[in-house]
Design a protein around this motif. Structure first.
Motif, PDB file in Angstrom:
ATOM      1  N   TYR A 233       5.316   3.534   2.761  1.00 37.91           N
ATOM      2  CA  TYR A 233       4.802   2.288   2.201  1.00 37.91           C
ATOM      3  C   TYR A 233       4.393   1.348   3.321  1.00 37.91           C
ATOM      4  CZ  TYR A 233       7.487   4.115  -1.726  1.00 37.91           C
ATOM      5  OH  TYR A 233       7.990   4.922  -2.701  1.00 37.91           O
ATOM      6  N   GLU A 234       3.350   0.589   3.059  1.00 35.44           N
ATOM      7  CA  GLU A 234       2.928  -0.433   4.004  1.00 35.44           C
ATOM      8  C   GLU A 234       2.972  -1.759   3.261  1.00 35.44           C
ATOM      9  OE1 GLU A 234      -0.269   0.791   7.012  1.00 35.44           O
ATOM     10  OE2 GLU A 234      -1.169  -0.785   5.810  1.00 35.44           O
TER      11      GLU A 234
ATOM     12  N   LYS B 147       6.260  -1.741   7.439  1.00 39.27           N
ATOM     13  CA  LYS B 147       6.016  -0.333   7.116  1.00 39.27           C
ATOM     14  C   LYS B 147       7.342   0.371   6.895  1.00 39.27           C
ATOM     15  CE  LYS B 147       3.117   3.529   8.002  1.00 39.27           C
ATOM     16  NZ  LYS B 147       1.968   4.115   8.672  1.00 39.27           N
ATOM     17  N   ILE B 148       7.413   1.115   5.815  1.00 36.87           N
ATOM     18  CA  ILE B 148       8.633   1.875   5.538  1.00 36.87           C
ATOM     19  C   ILE B 148       8.211   3.327   5.346  1.00 36.87           C
ATOM     20  CG2 ILE B 148      10.531   2.216   3.913  1.00 36.87           C
ATOM     21  CD1 ILE B 148      10.317  -0.852   3.364  1.00 36.87           C
TER      22      ILE B 148
ATOM     23  N   ARG C 280       0.860  -1.179   0.000  1.00 38.92           N
ATOM     24  CA  ARG C 280       0.000   0.000   0.000  1.00 38.92           C
ATOM     25  C   ARG C 280       0.898   1.231   0.000  1.00 38.92           C
ATOM     26  NH1 ARG C 280      -4.232   0.197   4.689  1.00 38.92           N
ATOM     27  NH2 ARG C 280      -5.419  -1.301   3.475  1.00 38.92           N
ATOM     28  N   ILE C 281       0.611   2.128  -0.910  1.00 40.17           N
ATOM     29  CA  ILE C 281       1.391   3.364  -0.980  1.00 40.17           C
ATOM     30  C   ILE C 281       0.570   4.451  -0.301  1.00 40.17           C
ATOM     31  CG2 ILE C 281       2.536   5.015  -2.492  1.00 40.17           C
ATOM     32  CD1 ILE C 281       2.601   2.690  -4.593  1.00 40.17           C
ATOM     33  N   LEU C 282       1.037   4.862   0.875  1.00 41.20           N
ATOM     34  CA  LEU C 282       0.254   5.824   1.651  1.00 41.20           C
ATOM     35  C   LEU C 282       0.611   7.256   1.285  1.00 41.20           C
ATOM     36  CD1 LEU C 282       0.419   4.046   5.121  1.00 41.20           C
ATOM     37  CD2 LEU C 282      -1.502   4.101   3.557  1.00 41.20           C
TER      38      LEU C 282
ATOM     39  N   ILE D 180      -0.256  -6.564  -6.028  1.00 37.52           N
ATOM     40  CA  ILE D 180      -1.395  -5.652  -6.094  1.00 37.52           C
ATOM     41  C   ILE D 180      -1.083  -4.491  -5.160  1.00 37.52           C
ATOM     42  CG2 ILE D 180      -3.874  -5.358  -5.703  1.00 37.52           C
ATOM     43  CD1 ILE D 180      -4.183  -8.356  -6.165  1.00 37.52           C
ATOM     44  N   MET D 181      -1.143  -3.299  -5.720  1.00 40.53           N
ATOM     45  CA  MET D 181      -0.802  -2.135  -4.915  1.00 40.53           C
ATOM     46  C   MET D 181      -2.056  -1.356  -4.569  1.00 40.53           C
ATOM     47  SD  MET D 181       2.601  -1.033  -6.888  1.00 40.53           S
ATOM     48  CE  MET D 181       2.273  -2.079  -8.284  1.00 40.53           C
ATOM     49  N   GLY D 182      -2.183  -0.992  -3.327  1.00 40.56           N
ATOM     50  CA  GLY D 182      -3.276  -0.126  -2.902  1.00 40.56           C
ATOM     51  C   GLY D 182      -2.752   1.297  -2.862  1.00 40.56           C
ATOM     52  N   ILE D 183      -3.541   2.227  -3.382  1.00 41.83           N
ATOM     53  CA  ILE D 183      -3.120   3.625  -3.373  1.00 41.83           C
ATOM     54  C   ILE D 183      -3.840   4.329  -2.228  1.00 41.83           C
ATOM     55  CG2 ILE D 183      -2.873   5.716  -4.760  1.00 41.83           C
ATOM     56  CD1 ILE D 183      -1.506   3.268  -6.002  1.00 41.83           C
ATOM     57  N   LYS D 184      -3.064   4.865  -1.331  1.00 40.57           N
ATOM     58  CA  LYS D 184      -3.593   5.488  -0.112  1.00 40.57           C
ATOM     59  C   LYS D 184      -4.618   4.549   0.531  1.00 40.57           C
ATOM     60  CE  LYS D 184      -2.237  10.059  -1.323  1.00 40.57           C
ATOM     61  NZ  LYS D 184      -2.606  11.358  -1.865  1.00 40.57           N
TER      62      LYS D 184
END
Lengths: 113, 241
Positions: free
Chosen positions: A77-78, B123-124, A70-72, A91-95
């Protein structure tokens, strides 16, 4: 300093009896007050609960999440290590707004071995 | 070259090939950031290959290693290392070497590739790197590379025959990262040795790791000081053959 959130009695330290509840009223919730934080002494349980900030969280538990990453935000990044290890696709989650990106090359990639 | 010599050369190559045919194993060093993975990889290479060869640089900043690096063909010969340690009067040995004491020399030899991996994290956040004095741009770049590194490290698991899971014995071992790695290794059937690192530090508590994961072998070590490393090599030779 510990304060019983039911009857308000204050205790200098936790005793063995307090592990089963407040010796006065049997309440099981205690507030720990650090030195110099006397302002909290008179707070009631409801006030304290209101003050607790609950972190914004998704609807799903980590096990149910489909995204492996997940890109916060930029540089935040998570990673869902379980999904990264178990699934070959990325699979990437956006925010946290329900947008997803499926990385197709990872889906089609042949296993190296 | 005479036919006899050529024959002898072929024969010795054949014997070596047969002897080590099934023992070329890839060992991945995995674990959370700052557990000491690169320090351990460097220690192994210094001991068995070359004192001046490094696989990577270790610093106190998390995610220093952001690419998977491999050193191939490391030959662990416990008989040799035991003799060397004795000659140097090392005091770090904690117990005798059963592989040698039992006279089974072949059991104490293994050839493997060591794979140093970026630290696995859930988490990064670039702001964590800024605490180490990094500029924002650099911190964000590092966060991106670290994330790519974690994914690369996990993809490498497909090619790994055995895992040394390194944990910092001054930290609480019961983390999501450790639990997920162990669960996944068990599901894949990859043998694991847990190395409880940093036992040279005063607040190290390797028994916490033993208690948290009683189903696995836990070897307390200090990769930095070299404490109890022979025990880890013995386990590697035994488990990863």
């Amino acid at each position: 300093m510990h304060k019983c959130l039911k009857c308000g009695k204050k205790f200098e330290r936790i005793t063995r009896e307090m592990l089963n509840g407040c010796p006065e009223c049997g309440g099981r919730l205690f507030l720990y007050i650090r030195e110099g934080e006397g302002g909290e002494m008179d707070a009631t349980a409801t006030e304290l609960v209101d003050r607790i900030k609950i972190e914004e969280r998704g609807d799903m538990s980590p096990d149910e999440r489909i995204e492996s990453l997940r890109i916060l935000g930029t540089g935040i990044y998570e990673l869902n290590l379980g999904a990264l290890m178990e699934k070959k696709e990325l699979i990437m989650g956006i925010k946290q707004d329900g947008s997803y990106v499926i990385h197709l090359p990872s889906l089609f990639a042949k296993k190296r071995r | 070259m005479s036919a006899g010599k050529r024959m002898k050369g072929l024969l010795s190559r054949l014997i070596i090939a047969l002897l080590f045919r099934k023992r070329m194993v890839k060992i991945g060093i995995y674990g959370p950031p700052n557990a000491g993975k690169t320090t351990l990889a460097n220690r192994i290479i210094h001991t068995f290959v070359d004192e001046n060869e490094d696989i990577g640089v270790s610093t106190e900043i998390p995610h220093e290693t952001r690419r998977v690096t491999t050193r191939k063909g490391i030959f662990i010969d416990l008989k040799r290392i035991t003799r060397d340690e004795t000659n140097h009067g090392s005091s770090s040995r904690t117990d005798s070497n059963p592989a040698v004491a039992g006279g089974k020399r072949s059991r104490a030899r293994v050839v493997f590739d060591v794979v140093d991996t970026p630290g696995l994290a859930t988490k990064i956040d670039f702001r964590d790197f800024m605490a180490y004095g990094m500029e924002e741009d650099e911190a964000k770049r590092r966060a991106k590379e670290a994330t790519e590194g974690v994914i690369e490290a996990i993809k490498w698991l497909d090619d790994i025959d055995g895992v040394i899971l390194l944990m910092d014995s001054t930290e609480d071992p019961y983390t999501q990262t450790n639990v997920v790695i162990i669960g996944n290794m068990e599901a894949r059937g990859i043998p694991i040795i847990i190395a409880a690192n940093k036992i040279d530090l005063p607040d190290a508590a390797p028994h916490r790791i033993k208690n948290a994961f009683p189903q696995h072998r836990v070897v307390p070590v200090s990769a930095l000081k070299g404490d109890n490393m022979e025990k880890l090599y013995e386990e590697m030779a035994r488990v990863f053959r």
